[in-house]
Write a protein that holds these residues in place. Structure first.
Motif: not given
Length: 146
Positions: A5-14, A98-113
């Motif tokens: 599972i990939l959890l990208p973060t920018d450090g924001s509260d999101a 990174y998703t391709d290179d690490a064979d990630i199965d799902v990416v979990v990301m926040a959206t600000h809407g």
């Protein structure tokens, strides 16, 4: 079903909104959560009038990215296996690669809407990742009271 599972973060509260989702998936599937933050290589303040030198920008971005990964890993339950990744580049491109290179199965990301002019001017890393990613992307709406 989900081993990585990939959890990208920018450090924001999101990011806080995504941690529970990533942890639940990790517990359900006994998966590893790859926590990734990208030190943005695009220095928007590189002009002489802006006053931020390229080396200062790079160092600041790396410090922010390191802190973002540390905070997300600390917020995940202790029994969740994690990988810690800090990369430099354009965030949406690095996340997709990174998703391709690490064979990630799902990416979990926040959206600000964001909508309207904010969306047009600021853009959305999440939206670009959804368009580029070879893996499914679970988007989690950030809280409205940020």
């Amino acid at each position: 079903m989900y081993d990585h599972i990939l959890l990208p973060t920018d450090g924001s509260d999101a990011t806080e909104a995504t941690i529970d989702h990533a942890a639940t998936l990790a517990h359900t599937y006994d998966a590893t959560v790859h926590v990734l933050s990208v030190a943005d290589s695009r220095n928007r303040f590189e002009t002489p009038s802006a006053g931020i030198a390229p080396d200062v920008w790079r160092e600041s971005e790396h410090e922010r990215a390191e802190a973002a990964v540390d905070a997300a890993i600390e917020a995940l339950p202790d029994d969740v296996a994690t990988e810690r990744i800090v990369e430099e580049g354009v965030p949406d491109s690095v996340i997709a690669e990174y998703t391709d290179d690490a064979d990630i199965d799902v990416v979990v990301m926040a959206t600000h809407g964001r909508t309207g002019l904010d969306h047009y001017l600021i853009g959305s890393v999440t939206e670009r990742v959804v368009r580029q990613s070879s893996a499914p992307v679970l988007t989690v709406r950030a809280s409205d009271d940020e």
